[in-house]
Design an enzyme around this catalytic site. Structure first.
Site, PDB file in Angstrom:
ATOM      1  CD  GLU A  35      -3.204  -1.713  -3.714  1.00 30.90           C
ATOM      2  OE1 GLU A  35      -2.045  -2.169  -3.758  1.00 30.90           O
ATOM      3  OE2 GLU A  35      -3.871  -1.465  -4.728  1.00 30.90           O
ATOM      4  CD  GLU A  67      -0.494   1.073  -6.786  1.00 31.54           C
ATOM      5  OE1 GLU A  67       0.180   0.618  -7.717  1.00 31.54           O
ATOM      6  OE2 GLU A  67      -0.520   0.581  -5.650  1.00 31.54           O
TER       7      GLU A  67
END
Ligand SMILES: [Zn+2]
Length: 663
Positions: A296, A144
Site C-alpha cells: 500500500e 495490517e
C-alpha cells in the site's frame, strides 16, 4: 526492478456494470496486480454458512481476461455483524474489561477459539474455491495485523498467557526468579494468581513477557491462515501486509518467517525521506535475499492534505525500487463515497473520472513497465553496514519508565538518517543474523544482548569488523532486569571499558520530579561534550560514567555531573575496533563518531548530496533520487544513463528528479 504495478480494488463497493470500465482504465494505466477481498466478509458470507461468492468469481474472471493478477485477501480483519452478535466471545476485551462492539476493524481477539473456527471456515472456503484461477497468484492474510483496536485481555488471552508462561518457565520458582518478583511482594504462588490484565503494571520484566505473548498471539493467528492457504493453494505466494519502518507491537522477524514475501504498507512521508528509506531497508532485510513488496502506498498525502507533486510519486517508487522492492501497489483505485476512510484519495475520483492522480500513476507505471527489461533482474543492493534492531531491546525500552525519556526508536531513526545523509546503505537486522558480510555493525541502545550475540560480536571484531554501540548496551538480561555487573555485560573487554555509573538527564518539567531532584543537584538538563578535533555537541537524556580499561577517549563531557569523563571511545581489539558513545549525542556528535567508525571500517561514504537527495547502488546501476523541490547535480561515475539526465559523470536532478546510471 518493480515487477508488480498494483492497486487495491473494492469491487463490492461499486455497481457491477462499472467494473469493465474500471478494468479498461487499469489496463491503460499498466496495472498488472489488484488486491481484492480485503474487508469483504459480509458480502462473501451474508449469513453464517450462506456464501455469496458469485461476484468474486466474476471479477476474478474479468481480471484474468484482462491479464491482471489478483492478490486475494482473507477478510478476517472485519468480522460480520451476525458473527460478533452470535459469538461475542470473538470480540476483544480491553484491560478495563470492556468488550469491543461491531463497526470497527481488527476488534477481534486473536486467541479466541471461536473466532479461529470462523476464520478457518472462510479461509478454507476462499482457498478451495479460488485456487483454481491461474491469475490468483497471491494471498494476503487479514490486513495490517496488530492491536489497532487495542490488545485483548479476555479470558481466552488470560488463560493463554498463563499457558505461555508455563511453557516458557516450567514452574513458578523459575518464573519468580526470572521476573525477580520479590520487589513489592509480587511473588506468585499459584498460576491462577497471574492475571494478564493487571500483573505487568510498572514491572518491566513482566511487561516484556506480556508484550512477547501478545506478539506471539498475532504471529500464531497469521500462521493458522498461512497453513490453510499453503495446504489448499500450493505454489501461491502467501503474505500479509505489514507496517513500517518499525512496527512496535509484533516481532516482525517472527512474522516474516510465516510469510513468503515481506510486504510493507508504506505511506511515504511528505516531509522527510529517511524514515521511508529506513522502512524499505527494514523490509528488504526481513526475508534475507528476497525482494519486498510495497502493498500500500498513497497517490495523495494522508496527513497534510497537500497533494504531492506528480513527480514525487515517481521519486518514491524509484527510491523503494533502488532499495529492493518488487511491487508498488497504490491504495486505492477509486475514492470511496462513504466509510471511515472517506477522505483517503484514490487514483480516480469519487465521480469515477480519471484525473491528475490517474495520469501521474499511469505515467509512472508505464515507465516502470518499460524499465523491466533493462533493470528487472538487478540483484538486491548490498550494504556494508548492519544496524541492529531487536524486539527484545525495543520492548525492554517500552516497558521501562525511562523508555519515554530516552526515545530509543527515535535514536534508531537518527542513526539511520545520519547514514542516509552520507549515502551509506544500511541493513537493519536482528542479532541472530550472520554478521560476516558486514564491515560495520551499529548497535543503537541494544540493552538486551543474548550470550550467543556476545560471542558473535567478539568473533566479528577479532576478524576485522568494526562495531559502534550507543548507551545502555548489554545492560539488561533477557528478562529485562539490569545485570548485577558493569555493562556492557560480557563485552567490557571488547569495548575496553566498564560502565560504572549512570544518570538520567531530566528536563525537570514535571513538578514532582523537580521536588525529588531539585535543579542544580541531580537534575541535568543537557550535558555537552567535545571531540578531539574540536567538534562540540550536546549529550541528551542520559549519560554514563565510563571507566576505561584499554579504550581511548575520543570525546569528553565538558560540563555537568561527568565533566571530564569520556563521552565517546574506541578500543582496538583483534583486527577490528569497538566504538562507544556514553550518551545520546546530537547529530554533530554522533555523526563525528560514525565518521570515525566508517573510516576505521574502510567504508567510503557515497557521493555528497544535498539533504533529501539519496544515492543507492543496486547491482551495476546507481540510482539518484531527489526528494526535494530544489534541483541539484550529483557526481555519479558510470557508463550510460538508463533513466534521467547524466553526462560526463554528473547527474542533473530536477525537482523530485530521478537518475539511474549503469556502470
Ligand atoms: Zn482475547
Amino acid at each position: 526492478m518493480i515487477r508488480y504495478r498494483g492497486v487495491a480494488y473494492y469491487p463490492e463497493f461499486w455497481p457491477e456494470d462499472r467494473w469493465d470500465e474500471d478494468i479498461r482504465l487499469m489496463r491503460e494505466a499498466h496495472i498488472n496486480l489488484v488486491r481484492i477481498g480485503e474487508f469483504a466478509w459480509t458480502p462473501m458470507e451474508p449469513a453464517e454458512g450462506r456464501f455469496d461468492l458469485g461476484w468474486l468469481h466474476r471479477i476474478i474472471e474479468k481480471m484474468g481476461a484482462a491479464g491482471i493478477e489478483v492478490m486475494l485477501c482473507t477478510p478476517t480483519a472485519t468480522p460480520p455483524a451476525w458473527l460478533t452478535k452470535a459469538c461475542p466471545d470473538t470480540l476483544l476485551v480491553t484491560r478495563e474489561g470492556k468488550r469491543a462492539v461491531h463497526g470497527g476493524r481488527r476488534h477481534y481477539c486473536p486467541t479466541s477459539a471461536t473466532y479461529r473456527r470462523h476464520v478457518e471456515r472462510i479461509t478454507e472456503r476462499l482457498a478451495s474455491e479460488f485456487s483454481r484461477y491461474p491469475n490468483v497468484t497471491s494471498w494476503q492474510i487479514d490486513n495490517e495485523l496488530g492491536p489497532e483496536s487495542g490488545e485483548c485481555y479476555c479470558e481466552s488471552c488470560a488463560s493463554g498467557f498463563r499457558g505461555w508462561l508455563e511453557r516458557r518457565y516450567g514452574n513458578l520458582e523459575r518464573l519468580n526468579a526470572a521476573w525477580q518478583t520479590r520487589f513489592w511482594s509480587v511473588v506468585y504462588t499459584d498460576w491462577a494468581e497471574i492475571d494478564i490484565r493487571h500483573c505487568e503494571a510498572g514491572y518491566p520484566s513482566i511487561d516484556l513477557d506480556v508484550r512477547r505473548f501478545h506478539s506471539d498471539s498475532w504471529v500464531d493467528f497469521a500462521a493458522h491462515q498461512a497453513g490453510i492457504l499453503r495446504r489448499l493453494h500450493p505454489g501461491s505466494t502467501v503474505t500479509t501486509n505489514m507496517m513500517g519502518p518499525v512496527f512496535r507491537w509484533i516481532d516482525y522477524h517472527d512474522l516474516a518467517k510465516v510469510v513468503d514475501v515481506a510486504c510493507d504498507d508504506l505511506y511515504f512521508d511528505m516531509a522527510t525521506m529517511s524514515g521511508d528509506a529506513l522502512a524499505a531497508d527494514v523490509f528488504r532485510c526481513l526475508k534475507p535475499g528476497k525482494r519486498f513488496w510495497v502493498t500500500e502506498t498513497g497517490s495523495a498525502s494522508l496527513v497534510t492534505g497537500k497533494p504531492p507533486h506528480a513527480d514525487q510519486l515517481r521519486a518514491w517508487a524509484f527510491s523503494s525500487a533502488a532499495r529492493g522492492s518488487d511491487a508498488h501497489v497504490i491504495f486505492r483505485w477509486r475514492t470511496c463515497l462513504a466509510g471511515q476512510e472517506q477522505d483517503l484519495q484514490g487514483i480516480i475520483e469519487t465521480s469515477g473520472k480519471p484525473r491528475r492522480r490517474y495520469a501521474a500513476v499511469k505515467r509512472l507505471f508505464e515507465e516502470l513497465e518499460d524499465l523491466v527489461p533493462a533493470l528487472g533482474s538487478l540483484p538486491l543492493p548490498k550494504a556494508d553496514v548492519a544496524l541492529v534492531h531487536t524486539y527484545d531491546s525495543h520492548w525492554a525500552w517500552q516497558s521501562t519508565r525511562i523508555g519515554g525519556q530516552v526515545k530509543e526508536l527515535e535514536h534508531l531513526y537518527a542513526v539511520h538518517e545520519l547514514l542516509f545523509d552520507r549515502n551509506v546503505l544500511v541493513d537493519p537486522v536482528p542479532t541472530d543474523r550472520d554478521l560476516s558480510p558486514y564491515k560495520l555493525v551499529v548497535l543503537p541502545s541494544v540493552c538486551i544482548v543474548r550470550p550467543e550475540t556476545v560471542a558473535a560480536l567478539q568473533a566479528f571484531v577479532r576478524a576485522g569488523g568494526v562495531v559502534l554501540a550507543t548507551p545502555q548496551l548489554a545492560s539488561r538480561d533477557v528478562n529485562n532486569n539490569y545485570v548485577p555487573r558493569c555493562a556492557p555485560d560480557g563485552l567490557t573487554d571488547l569495548f575496553g571499558l566498564r560502565v560504572e555509573g549512570k544518570a538520567f538527564l531530566d528536563d525537570a518539567s514535571e513538578p514532582d520530579r523537580a521536588i525529588w531532584f531539585p535543579k542544580g543537584n541531580m537534575v541535568l538538563e543537557t550535558a555537552h561534550a567535545r571531540f578531539e578535533d574540536g567538534t562540540a555537541c550536546e549529550a541528551r537524556a542520559y549519560v554514563e560514567d565510563l571507566e576505561l580499561v584499554g579504550a581511548k577517549a575520543l570525546a569528553r563531557f565538558t560540563d555537568n555531573l561527568y565533566e571530564g569523563c569520556p563521552a565517546a571511545t574506541v578500543n582496538e581489539a583483534g583486527k577490528g575496533a569497538a566504538f562507544y558513545a556514553a550518551s545520546y549525542l546530537d547529530a554533530d556528535g554522533l555523526g563525528s563518531l560514525l565518521d570515525l567508525a566508517l573510516q576505521r571500517a574502510g567504508i567510503a561514504p557515497g557521493p555528497r548530496t544535498p539533504k533529501w537527495v539519496e544515492v543507492v547502488r543496486r547491482g551495476d546501476v546507481t540510482f539518484a533520487v531527489n526528494h526535494s523541490r530544489e534541483p541539484c547535480t550529483v557526481e555519479i561515475p558510470g557508463r550510460e544513463a538508463v533513466v534521467g539526465e547524466w553526462k560526463k559523470g554528473k547527474a542533473r536532478l530536477g525537482a523530485y528528479g530521478v537518475c539511474a546510471v549503469r556502470g
